[in-house]
Write a protein that holds these residues in place. Structure first.
Motif, PDB file in Angstrom:
ATOM      1  N   MET B 200      33.978  17.035  21.940  1.00  0.00           N
ATOM      2  CA  MET B 200      34.841  16.702  23.084  1.00  0.00           C
ATOM      3  C   MET B 200      33.982  16.124  24.243  1.00  0.00           C
ATOM      4  SD  MET B 200      37.992  16.843  24.224  1.00  0.00           S
ATOM      5  CE  MET B 200      38.697  17.887  22.985  1.00  0.00           C
ATOM      6  N   PRO B 201      34.275  14.895  24.741  1.00  0.00           N
ATOM      7  CA  PRO B 201      33.476  14.354  25.842  1.00  0.00           C
ATOM      8  C   PRO B 201      33.744  15.096  27.149  1.00  0.00           C
ATOM      9  CG  PRO B 201      34.744  12.645  24.734  1.00  0.00           C
ATOM     10  CD  PRO B 201      35.279  13.955  24.271  1.00  0.00           C
ATOM     11  N   GLY B 202      32.654  15.362  27.871  1.00  0.00           N
ATOM     12  CA  GLY B 202      32.781  15.981  29.191  1.00  0.00           C
ATOM     13  C   GLY B 202      32.345  15.004  30.259  1.00  0.00           C
ATOM     14  N   ASP B 203      31.944  15.515  31.438  1.00  0.00           N
ATOM     15  CA  ASP B 203      31.458  14.598  32.470  1.00  0.00           C
ATOM     16  C   ASP B 203      29.968  14.315  32.223  1.00  0.00           C
ATOM     17  OD1 ASP B 203      30.175  16.845  33.309  1.00  0.00           O
ATOM     18  OD2 ASP B 203      31.254  17.076  35.205  1.00  0.00           O
ATOM     19  N   PRO B 234      27.899  15.371  27.051  1.00  0.00           N
ATOM     20  CA  PRO B 234      27.685  14.607  28.297  1.00  0.00           C
ATOM     21  C   PRO B 234      27.964  13.112  28.094  1.00  0.00           C
ATOM     22  CG  PRO B 234      25.869  16.113  27.901  1.00  0.00           C
ATOM     23  CD  PRO B 234      26.704  16.129  26.661  1.00  0.00           C
ATOM     24  N   THR B 235      28.658  12.551  29.060  1.00  0.00           N
ATOM     25  CA  THR B 235      29.012  11.130  28.964  1.00  0.00           C
ATOM     26  C   THR B 235      28.116  10.317  29.893  1.00  0.00           C
ATOM     27  OG1 THR B 235      31.284  11.781  28.591  1.00  0.00           O
ATOM     28  CG2 THR B 235      30.930   9.481  29.141  1.00  0.00           C
ATOM     29  N   ASP B 236      27.571   9.238  29.361  1.00  0.00           N
ATOM     30  CA  ASP B 236      26.715   8.368  30.159  1.00  0.00           C
ATOM     31  C   ASP B 236      27.570   7.199  30.653  1.00  0.00           C
ATOM     32  OD1 ASP B 236      24.690   7.053  31.357  1.00  0.00           O
ATOM     33  OD2 ASP B 236      23.679   6.420  29.512  1.00  0.00           O
TER      34      ASP B 236
END
Lengths: 435, 294
Positions: B200-203, B234-236
């Motif tokens: 699941m992508p987060g911030d 973590p999303t870049d």
């Protein structure tokens, strides 16, 4: 440089004297133009609410007129460039008209974009922060490049005539006009060296204006084609727009030939042969244009993409009359009139041209408006004028103002320069004598 | 004369009928739809909310500016407040901790709301019963597996009683709406467990919110528990400076090359034409000088 006295007098009917008809026509046209200016004042004062454009249909008459005038411009460049490059003998009396169509339409067309923009005060952002990726930036660069090129090409074709008028001793014109001819002729005397330089430059520019016309009008088509809107997202739009432009430009050339021939009694110079030749050109282009139109709509209809199907249904219901006129009558009727030798009279060919030009304008209308009236997300329970477009008097007045300025600029040019190239006609006469 | 009198009586007798018809046209009343919902958020704030709407042309439209009165209690109603509906037809009343709410014989709160109606809209009332529930959300990593545990209890005369057989929904908020993760059924101990997805992508640091909800539950209403935790990937969001695309600040190289070549080609030819004009002018001047000398 010297030329035959009769030739000069015949081809420069308004330079020395201005007829009452000229004044009356100019005043009427100026009245139409003034109405347009008043409409524009209303639009600036009250905003775009005075037009039929709304949130959904954000492009209306203005964009239609922009595409139409730009099309006329490019077609004028294409026709004059091709006729010059192929050294077509019969082109000489009509090539100047094609060149003038190019320049005058190119001056008028972009004004319709200005009428369409909500925040004109931010126009300079286009130059300050251009994005190469944006088709709008391509168009701005293309139009400016085209304008410079066409002016240069037109000027090259005028130099000989300016030199003739400068050296014509009996020319009774105001001193400023004589000074103007002297300055603009650049001291051209027609020596072998000068002629060689001039002809080389004209040939190079003729080739360039053809290339630019194709590229620039394709760029205009891509503004529509690169979007995902139903009816616009088509790979064929570039060539389709170019061929449609040539179709309308050829039609307008015939109409202007008829008008100048009638008003200035140029029957000896613009003959039936010219009408038939340009008419045949119109028929050939009409066939190509019809083929492109059919191909575009057939592909969309057969593909049955939901939004394309909705759009085509709309074209055959709400826009049925306009669609039939633009894509059937406007193509087939000119072909029928000109294809059969018995119908090939000057008035018939002119009527065919009027139908072609009108149909092409309507074609632009049904390309722009129905697509904007077919949004991807359905809109329900809102006022009808938010979804459907209906032009207001402001848009009509500015459209007619555009047409009137087109005519007025032609009239003003006829006060300064010959409407048929004197040098080209003289060369033709000399060749005929030699033969 | 007799005929005239009979005619006049007949006309007068018809008058009330016609006026009744006119009157009946004027008093076509709108029938409103009234709904009442109970909410309890993650900070244990509670409120009741009434929505007042009506139907027009098969569309549900709000009734704004209407006064709605909230009550607590079954047989013996106690007025809580009168609230005016907003532009969405919603009236909301917060049940603060200071309020002493009355329960019925089953230990449930009874709420009702009433719209008294007016000249054009009919009156409407609605009643709900709600049992207070304590929802717990526990997040733990068991053998590198991220586990979500949900527990629910009710108050039974001072002692906690587990809620069993009820459905709790697990969500993760995304940009536009809540993404459903799982739908759990509570066991006899009032507990349910589910594994959290590992992708699941987060911030930027992997943080995200996990929500457990009783949603429009017949007994508990709408109850929510929310926890923030760095369980996401973590999303870049940064775009490399060298990246060139249609949507970036710098255009793709091929576009710049194509445009440059085209413009250089075209303007080069213009330059040639312009130089030709200068050459003509220079030649003319030279010729004029020669003629002057002669």
């Amino acid at each position: 440089m010297k030329a035959d006295r009769k030739l000069i007098q015949d081809l420069t009917p308004e330079i020395e004297n201005t007829s009452i008809t000229w004044y009356i026509t100019f005043i009427i046209l100026f009245g139409i133009f003034a109405t347009g200016v008043y409409g524009l004042y209303q639009q600036i004062d009250k905003g775009h609410i005075v037009t039929g454009m709304r949130d959904n249909v954000v492009w209306g008459f203005y964009i239609v007129n922009f595409i139409f005038f730009m099309g006329l411009s490019y077609s004028g460049a294409l026709i004059s460039g091709v006729l010059h490059l192929f050294n077509t003998g019969w082109r000489k009396p009509i090539i100047r008209i094609a060149e003038l169509i190019t320049i005058i339409s190119l001056i008028i067309g972009p004004f319709f974009i200005f009428f369409c923009i909500g925040r004109l005060d931010r126009l300079y952002y286009l130059f300050l922060y251009p994005r190469i990726q944006s088709p709008i930036t391509w168009d701005v660069i293309a139009i400016m490049t085209d304008l410079v090129g066409c002016f240069l090409y037109l000027y090259l074709s005028f130099i000989e005539d300016f030199a003739i008028l400068r050296d014509y001793p009996d020319l009774k014109v105001a001193p400023w006009k004589k000074k103007l001819y002297k300055t603009l002729s650049l001291g051209f005397t027609g020596t072998e060296k000068q002629m060689k330089i001039l002809n080389n430059a004209r040939t190079v520019m003729a080739a360039m204006v053809i290339a630019i016309a194709i590229i620039v009008y394709s760029v205009l088509a891509w503004i529509f084609g690169v979007t995902l809107q139903p009816g616009w997202h088509s790979t064929i739009f570039g060539p389709y727009f170019v061929i449609a432009a040539v179709f309308s430009g050829t039609g307008l050339l015939i109409i202007l030939m008829w008008i100048f021939r009638k008003i200035y009694h140029l029957e000896a110079y613009i003959t039936k042969r010219h009408f038939v030749n340009v008419g045949v050109l119109l028929t050939v282009i009409a066939a190509f244009y019809g083929y492109f139109t059919f191909s575009d709509y057939l592909t969309k209809w057969y593909g049955s993409i939901k939004m394309d199907s909705i759009l085509i249904d709309k074209l055959f219901t709400d826009y049925y009359s306009l669609f039939i006129f633009a894509n059937y009558i406007g193509i087939l009727l000119p072909c029928i009139i000109i294809a059969f030798p018995r119908f090939r009279t000057i008035p018939n060919i002119t009527i065919a041209a009027v139908i072609a030009v009108t149909a092409l304008w309507v074609n632009r209308y049904i390309i722009v408006i129905p697509t904007l009236e077919t949004p991807f997300l359905p809109i329900q329970d809102v006022r009808p004028d938010w979804i459907t477009y209906s032009p207001t008097w402001v848009e009509w007045s500015l459209t007619l103002a555009g047409v009137s300025v087109f005519a007025m600029l032609f009239m003003l040019v006829s006060k300064i320069a010959p409407i048929i190239s004197i040098s080209e006609m003289q060369e033709q006469d000399e060749n005929e004598l030699l033969n | 004369m007799k005929k005239k009198v009979v005619f006049a009586i007949l006309c007068l007798s018809l008058l009330p009928l016609s006026s009744f018809q006119l009157f009946s046209q004027e008093v076509t009343l709108i029938t409103p739809y009234i709904s009442l919902q109970y909410f309890k958020n993650t900070d244990d704030q509670r409120y009741v909310q009434t929505t007042l709407t009506y139907s027009s042309n098969r569309m549900e439209l709000p009734l704004p500016g209407m006064e709605v009165t909230f009550f607590n209690g079954g047989d013996k109603k106690e007025t809580l407040a009168s609230i005016v509906t907003d532009n969405k037809g919603v009236a909301r009343f917060e049940l603060t901790k200071e309020l002493s709410l009355k329960s019925n014989s089953d230990g449930m709160w009874v709420f009702s709301s009433e719209f008294k109606g007016n000249d054009s809209i009919e009156a409407a009332t609605v009643e709900i019963t709600v049992k207070d529930v304590r929802l717990e959300l526990a997040l733990a990593v068991v053998d590198t597996v991220k586990m979500i545990t949900v527990k629910a209890f009710t108050d039974d005369n001072g002692s906690e009683k587990p809620v069993s057989g009820e459905t709790v929904k697990i969500y993760v908020p995304r940009m536009f709406s809540l993404l459903p993760i799982s739908e759990l059924t509570l066991d006899d101990s009032g507990t349910a467990t589910v594994e959290f997805p590992s992708d699941m992508p987060g911030d930027t640091v992997g943080k995200l919110a996990i929500i457990a909800k009783f949603e429009e539950n017949a007994t508990f209403g709408n109850v929510e528990k929310r926890e923030n935790i760095a369980w996401g990937v973590p999303t870049d969001y940064s775009i490399p400076k060298s990246h060139r695309a249609l949507w970036t600040k710098t255009a793709p190289k091929w576009m710049i090359y194509t445009l440059s070549v085209l413009l250089a080609g075209v303007w080069g030819h213009y330059l040639f034409a312009f130089i030709s004009l200068i050459k003509i002018n220079l030649d003319a001047k030279r010729k004029a000088k020669e003629e002057y000398r002669v």
